[in-house]
Scaffold this motif. Sequence first.
Motif, PDB file in Angstrom:
ATOM      1  N   PHE A  37      32.915 -17.939 -38.690  1.00 37.72           N
ATOM      2  CA  PHE A  37      32.417 -16.633 -38.237  1.00 37.72           C
ATOM      3  C   PHE A  37      33.460 -15.518 -38.401  1.00 37.72           C
ATOM      4  O   PHE A  37      33.273 -14.406 -37.919  1.00 37.72           O
ATOM      5  CB  PHE A  37      31.998 -16.713 -36.762  1.00 37.72           C
ATOM      6  CG  PHE A  37      30.760 -17.532 -36.546  1.00 37.72           C
ATOM      7  CD1 PHE A  37      29.545 -17.138 -37.081  1.00 37.72           C
ATOM      8  CD2 PHE A  37      30.810 -18.714 -35.822  1.00 37.72           C
ATOM      9  CE1 PHE A  37      28.403 -17.895 -36.889  1.00 37.72           C
ATOM     10  CE2 PHE A  37      29.664 -19.485 -35.626  1.00 37.72           C
ATOM     11  CZ  PHE A  37      28.459 -19.072 -36.166  1.00 37.72           C
ATOM     12  N   ILE A  38      34.558 -15.827 -39.063  1.00 35.73           N
ATOM     13  CA  ILE A  38      35.610 -14.808 -39.242  1.00 35.73           C
ATOM     14  C   ILE A  38      35.187 -13.832 -40.328  1.00 35.73           C
ATOM     15  O   ILE A  38      34.752 -14.241 -41.406  1.00 35.73           O
ATOM     16  CB  ILE A  38      36.954 -15.465 -39.622  1.00 35.73           C
ATOM     17  CG1 ILE A  38      37.381 -16.439 -38.527  1.00 35.73           C
ATOM     18  CG2 ILE A  38      38.026 -14.407 -39.855  1.00 35.73           C
ATOM     19  CD1 ILE A  38      38.627 -17.236 -38.861  1.00 35.73           C
ATOM     20  N   HIS A  39      35.317 -12.543 -40.075  1.00 33.63           N
ATOM     21  CA  HIS A  39      34.813 -11.574 -41.045  1.00 33.63           C
ATOM     22  C   HIS A  39      35.685 -11.519 -42.296  1.00 33.63           C
ATOM     23  O   HIS A  39      36.667 -12.224 -42.411  1.00 33.63           O
ATOM     24  CB  HIS A  39      34.528 -10.234 -40.367  1.00 33.63           C
ATOM     25  CG  HIS A  39      35.566  -9.176 -40.513  1.00 33.63           C
ATOM     26  ND1 HIS A  39      36.867  -9.339 -40.122  1.00 33.63           N
ATOM     27  CD2 HIS A  39      35.462  -7.920 -41.004  1.00 33.63           C
ATOM     28  CE1 HIS A  39      37.522  -8.215 -40.368  1.00 33.63           C
ATOM     29  NE2 HIS A  39      36.695  -7.347 -40.909  1.00 33.63           N
ATOM     30  N   ARG A  40      35.263 -10.719 -43.244  1.00 35.34           N
ATOM     31  CA  ARG A  40      35.758 -10.842 -44.630  1.00 35.34           C
ATOM     32  C   ARG A  40      37.268 -10.692 -44.796  1.00 35.34           C
ATOM     33  O   ARG A  40      37.803 -11.119 -45.826  1.00 35.34           O
ATOM     34  CB  ARG A  40      35.041  -9.822 -45.532  1.00 35.34           C
ATOM     35  CG  ARG A  40      35.385  -8.415 -45.165  1.00 35.34           C
ATOM     36  CD  ARG A  40      34.731  -7.329 -45.952  1.00 35.34           C
ATOM     37  NE  ARG A  40      35.091  -6.092 -45.297  1.00 35.34           N
ATOM     38  CZ  ARG A  40      34.461  -5.602 -44.246  1.00 35.34           C
ATOM     39  NH1 ARG A  40      33.381  -6.182 -43.795  1.00 35.34           N
ATOM     40  NH2 ARG A  40      34.896  -4.504 -43.651  1.00 35.34           N
ATOM     41  N   SER A  41      37.974 -10.076 -43.862  1.00 37.90           N
ATOM     42  CA  SER A  41      39.427  -9.923 -44.052  1.00 37.90           C
ATOM     43  C   SER A  41      40.152 -11.258 -43.907  1.00 37.90           C
ATOM     44  O   SER A  41      41.316 -11.377 -44.299  1.00 37.90           O
ATOM     45  CB  SER A  41      40.000  -8.883 -43.088  1.00 37.90           C
ATOM     46  OG  SER A  41      39.902  -9.341 -41.769  1.00 37.90           O
ATOM     47  N   GLY A  42      39.457 -12.263 -43.362  1.00 30.47           N
ATOM     48  CA  GLY A  42      40.012 -13.613 -43.305  1.00 30.47           C
ATOM     49  C   GLY A  42      40.904 -13.845 -42.105  1.00 30.47           C
ATOM     50  O   GLY A  42      41.302 -12.895 -41.416  1.00 30.47           O
ATOM     51  N   GLY A  68      24.692 -11.725 -40.908  1.00 33.18           N
ATOM     52  CA  GLY A  68      24.933 -12.200 -39.544  1.00 33.18           C
ATOM     53  C   GLY A  68      26.391 -12.407 -39.205  1.00 33.18           C
ATOM     54  O   GLY A  68      26.715 -12.840 -38.101  1.00 33.18           O
ATOM     55  N   ILE A  69      27.298 -12.106 -40.139  1.00 30.01           N
ATOM     56  CA  ILE A  69      28.738 -12.245 -39.880  1.00 30.01           C
ATOM     57  C   ILE A  69      29.419 -10.899 -40.124  1.00 30.01           C
ATOM     58  O   ILE A  69      29.031 -10.165 -41.037  1.00 30.01           O
ATOM     59  CB  ILE A  69      29.359 -13.336 -40.788  1.00 30.01           C
ATOM     60  CG1 ILE A  69      28.729 -14.699 -40.481  1.00 30.01           C
ATOM     61  CG2 ILE A  69      30.881 -13.416 -40.594  1.00 30.01           C
ATOM     62  CD1 ILE A  69      29.194 -15.823 -41.370  1.00 30.01           C
ATOM     63  N   GLY A  70      30.427 -10.591 -39.325  1.00 36.40           N
ATOM     64  CA  GLY A  70      31.224  -9.377 -39.537  1.00 36.40           C
ATOM     65  C   GLY A  70      30.376  -8.118 -39.550  1.00 36.40           C
ATOM     66  O   GLY A  70      29.612  -7.848 -38.618  1.00 36.40           O
ATOM     67  N   ASP A  71      30.507  -7.342 -40.617  1.00 37.68           N
ATOM     68  CA  ASP A  71      29.793  -6.065 -40.717  1.00 37.68           C
ATOM     69  C   ASP A  71      28.360  -6.211 -41.217  1.00 37.68           C
ATOM     70  O   ASP A  71      27.640  -5.209 -41.266  1.00 37.68           O
ATOM     71  CB  ASP A  71      30.546  -5.118 -41.657  1.00 37.68           C
ATOM     72  CG  ASP A  71      31.765  -4.505 -40.974  1.00 37.68           C
ATOM     73  OD1 ASP A  71      31.655  -4.155 -39.788  1.00 37.68           O
ATOM     74  OD2 ASP A  71      32.807  -4.382 -41.628  1.00 37.68           O
ATOM     75  N   ALA A  72      27.965  -7.387 -41.655  1.00 36.40           N
ATOM     76  CA  ALA A  72      26.579  -7.590 -42.104  1.00 36.40           C
ATOM     77  C   ALA A  72      25.740  -7.830 -40.851  1.00 36.40           C
ATOM     78  O   ALA A  72      25.592  -8.976 -40.396  1.00 36.40           O
ATOM     79  CB  ALA A  72      26.494  -8.769 -43.068  1.00 36.40           C
ATOM     80  N   LEU A  73      25.240  -6.734 -40.271  1.00 41.66           N
ATOM     81  CA  LEU A  73      24.651  -6.811 -38.927  1.00 41.66           C
ATOM     82  C   LEU A  73      23.393  -7.657 -38.885  1.00 41.66           C
ATOM     83  O   LEU A  73      23.180  -8.416 -37.948  1.00 41.66           O
ATOM     84  CB  LEU A  73      24.361  -5.396 -38.418  1.00 41.66           C
ATOM     85  CG  LEU A  73      25.607  -4.515 -38.235  1.00 41.66           C
ATOM     86  CD1 LEU A  73      25.207  -3.105 -37.815  1.00 41.66           C
ATOM     87  CD2 LEU A  73      26.555  -5.120 -37.210  1.00 41.66           C
ATOM     88  N   ALA A  74      22.551  -7.504 -39.896  1.00 44.40           N
ATOM     89  CA  ALA A  74      21.262  -8.213 -39.859  1.00 44.40           C
ATOM     90  C   ALA A  74      21.432  -9.656 -40.316  1.00 44.40           C
ATOM     91  O   ALA A  74      22.103  -9.929 -41.301  1.00 44.40           O
ATOM     92  CB  ALA A  74      20.253  -7.494 -40.743  1.00 44.40           C
TER      93      ALA A  74
END
Lengths: 263, 255
Positions: A37-42, A68-74
Amino acid sequence: MSQEAIVQLGGDRFGLLSGGDASVQGGTCLLLLNAGFIHRSGPFRLHVRLARRLAQAGIASFRFDAPGIGDALARSDRPLLETMRADMDALEQQHGFRRFVVGGLCSAADLGWQLALADPRVVGVLSIDGLARTGWWYRWARLRRLLAKPPAAWMQSLKRHSRRRAASSMSAAELRDWPEPGVERGQIKALVERGVALMFLFTGGAGYFLHPRQFGETYGAASKAESVQFDHWPQCDHTFFKETDRRKLIEHLAQWMTRRFAP
Amino acid sequence: MTAEPLWISVAGGRLFGVLHMPDVPVRAGIVLCAPFFHELVRSQRLFALLADALRGHGFAVLRFDYLGTGDSEGSDESFTLLGAARSTAAAVDLLGQRAGQVPLIGLGIRAGAHPAAEMFKQGEVERLWLWQPILRGRDYLEQLRERAHVERQSSERYAHPLPDLAEDMDTVMGFPCGAALRDELGHAELALDGMDATRLTVLDVSAPEGLPALSTMLVLDESLAAWADQLDMARVAVAPIKALAARLAETGFRA
């Protein structure tokens, strides 16, 4: 080094393209997939630093969030594999990339593996703490670890192990998106025959991987192919908490990418 | 598109940000000052969802990464408290341009309370919202050092406990933290009692020390407060975030 660029993927999703011109890069781009579930910056900004190191070597990379993860809200009902392939389409249409290296850490390694099997545009897989089976060599390594401890610590270890088993009856294979045991041997053979370069790294944080010979035991004869690289770093944890471990990893990955995919 | 990814120019590089613009006329603008180190990673999803929920109440919300953090340019080592304040000033400028002639609010989360409060003191934002603010940087650094020590000794993380090497002393919870940042944090103090209480809102599990009597206090329940002490990443529950956004829209800001 060229500046990073925002790439729209449709809906509320986007990603950051680093080092990027397909005509200069020979059309290859590394897709850094979400680690859990860690967003794209890793973890500890690992993906950002790796992307910028690769850009210095003239290699493109793309970091982005799955629905559904990080900034991809939907969130999305669409199968994740389909979404990822559509994202590859977007990068091909908008930036001309036709060859992809995919993967990353943990669940990213699992998804990268599936993506490689599903899409012929994938020419490389990066698998950190990916699939491995707990066979003979795992049991041997466990026993050896236990015996290395003083006898007083044996009971403690056994109790801890029992507690963990009671707390989670699921094995690594059940918690992860892995194929039925044995299927991976045919899969790696198919990827090697297709010319896909495979980089496997297992850390000390992968509790299911305790002995380097587990690798050959899991993947069979194809694991010895020239296009397959395997490393075991038992001194590192799963998310590379130590800065020195992170630097070592970034350099290791950059060298592999450069050797295999630099223009 | 409900969230617009963008770059913000600042001395030393570009900041990455995401602007959440409402579909209705903007009621106020909110600049979200993120927490530092592992807390930034840990809370990213929570505050992306909060920004979207606040957007639904007519707020324009700008999230951004300080120089040297997240997707912004700059090395980890270049991140400083002064740099965070400069990054925040650039973000406030951009939000002011995009949101129009509306009041601006600084929302400072944990250590992000410091750059947000700086903007408030300078009059760049009209209101200050503080989420579980870190008041004393020295205490915070000490807690993080103890926490990092526990991580290095953890049998969940390492087969053999790691010694406290000198190289690890230049990191905070795994993140590089140079002498300048350590020094800044060591001296950072946030005094709430000197602030204009009528324009201050605090969100926390209990009222922090020195909270002025006339300020607004919103009590956070466990589902919204526990993230600061956790390391495991998991899905974030949306319902409590939406409920909090509604409370903030009602009590934290009165036009």
